[in-house]
Design an enzyme around this catalytic site. Structure first.
Site, short mmCIF file in Angstrom:
data_model
loop_
_atom_site.label_atom_id
_atom_site.label_comp_id
_atom_site.label_asym_id
_atom_site.label_seq_id
_atom_site.Cartn_x
_atom_site.Cartn_y
_atom_site.Cartn_z
N GLY A 1 -34.77 49.18 -54.80
CA GLY A 1 -35.42 48.98 -56.01
C GLY A 1 -35.71 47.58 -56.52
CB ILE B 1 -31.91 44.09 -57.67
CG1 ILE B 1 -31.64 44.10 -59.12
CG2 ILE B 1 -31.04 42.95 -56.88
CD1 ILE B 1 -30.68 44.39 -59.79
CB ILE C 1 -24.67 42.43 -55.33
CG1 ILE C 1 -25.96 42.95 -54.81
CG2 ILE C 1 -24.13 41.17 -54.74
CD1 ILE C 1 -27.18 41.88 -55.14
CB ALA C 2 -24.41 48.25 -55.01
NE ARG C 3 -21.99 49.66 -61.55
CZ ARG C 3 -22.83 48.62 -62.34
NH1 ARG C 3 -22.79 47.59 -61.23
NH2 ARG C 3 -23.36 48.58 -63.16
CD GLU D 1 -16.14 46.07 -60.68
OE1 GLU D 1 -16.38 45.91 -59.45
OE2 GLU D 1 -16.85 45.81 -61.63
CG HIS E 1 -19.31 43.58 -61.67
ND1 HIS E 1 -18.93 44.71 -61.71
CD2 HIS E 1 -20.54 43.35 -61.84
CE1 HIS E 1 -20.16 45.38 -61.80
NE2 HIS E 1 -21.03 44.52 -61.98
CB ILE E 2 -20.28 36.71 -61.50
CG1 ILE E 2 -19.94 36.28 -60.13
CG2 ILE E 2 -18.97 36.73 -62.31
CD1 ILE E 2 -19.70 35.03 -59.74
#
Ligand code: GLV
Length: 328
Positions: free
Chosen positions: A156, A158, A238-240, A269, A287-288
């Site tokens: 997508g 990103i 860095i997705a989920r 998390e 998660h930053i």
């Protein structure tokens, strides 16, 4: 006329609260308490809108218990905290916060890839622990980034941003896998080649996960997939949380099935699988990926503007279920 009532479920920028207060009677959780589902439901009574930040679950039980609710505006691009089908069935609009975080998040994905491949946090821990007494030829030798093969799972906005950084900035050979193939012009812009998931796993020197979470993406990377990767490879998520089987990853890292991983998101998390904390070859961040002040402010403003547009004009900037707007 009285203003519509809304709830801001977590602490956010005071200036965004002030903007919302021009239009709404606002109850906000500036104390940033983490509410149980029952507490969230209690706080939502009589509220027409809610500003969520991605961690608050909105499902059929919440919707049934909160009949006044008309819109949930997420300050996140991901919206796996929403049961979108239940929201649509209940005539509740869902919005997310895409686009404004794309470049910031792609920057972070690349930073995590580089930190992982070049073993930066492992080396820093060594130095801080006072263990650096002499130089040695292979001390924290990692793997190259420039000129290597960058694999991207989930192409997508990103994913495309990461591809562009790799292709144009680091002369990487970019391959990707996605539910659907990109059009030729976008592939050319990203200098990216579509491959099967198997080929992606097998060929990537660095594999970055940027796909949205869904039931079908659960454990998309588990023991079997890790075994297909190169032993020198880097994996970045860095997705989920939940897209990677974190327990299997910890085992793979310990056994050097892959060389290293960079993780910004975790199953369950803010809890982490304890084994991830004891393996050295993993870079861990809380998660930053979208966390620059200007981007977080833009995300908060977008969520706020969705609430304002919808509750004052029956419009929305980034609706996820626009059919709700049509029906009203
Ligand atoms: C962050 O994870 C987001 O979905 O915006």
């Amino acid at each position: 006329m009285s203003k519509p009532k809304i709830l801001v479920a977590r602490a956010i920028f005071p200036e965004v609260i002030a903007k919302l207060a021009q239009h709404f009677d606002v109850v906000s959780n500036q104390a940033d308490e983490i509410w149980t589902p029952a507490e969230l439901i209690a706080q939502l009574q009589g509220k027409q809108g809610v500003f969520t930040t991605g961690g608050e679950r909105i499902d059929a039980a919440v919707l049934t218990a909160c009949p006044d609710l008309k819109i949930c505006a997420n300050m996140a691009v991901g919206y796996n905290n929403f049961d979108l089908a239940a929201m649509t069935a209940a005539g509740v609009l869902a919005t997310n916060a895409p686009d404004v975080l794309t470049e910031t998040t792609a920057d972070f994905g690349f930073a995590l890839l580089m930190a992982t491949a070049r073993r930066m946090t492992e080396a820093e821990h060594f130095l801080r622990a006072g263990k650096w007494t002499k130089w040695s030829y292979d001390m924290f030798a990692g793997s190259d980034i420039h000129g290597t093969t960058l694999g991207i799972l989930g192409m997508g906005r990103i994913g495309q941003g990461i591809a562009q950084r790799g292709a144009h900035g680091f002369d990487m050979n970019v391959i990707y896998h996605n539910r659907s193939r990109l059009d030729a012009a976008t592939e050319a812009q990203c200098q990216a080649r579509y491959v099967s998931k198997e080929e992606l796993l097998k060929s990537a020197d660095h594999l970055v996960l940027v796909l949205p979470y869904s039931a079908s993406a659960h454990h998309a990377i588990g023991a079997a997939e890790l075994a297909q990767m190169k032993p020198t490879a880097t994996l970045v998520n860095i997705a989920r949380g939940g897209i990677v089987d974190d327990a299997a990853l910890a085992v793979a890292l310990r056994n050097k099935v892959i060389a290293g991983a960079g993780l910004d998101v975790f199953e369950g998390e803010p809890q982490l699988h304890p084994d991830l904390l004891s393996v050295p070859n993993v870079v861990l961040t809380p998660h930053i990926a979208s966390a620059t002040l200007s981007t977080r402010l833009a995300m908060a403003n977008l969520a706020a503007d969705n609430l304002i547009e919808f509750l004052t004009q029956n419009k929305a900037i980034t609706p996820l279920n626009p059919e709700v707007l049509v029906k009203r």
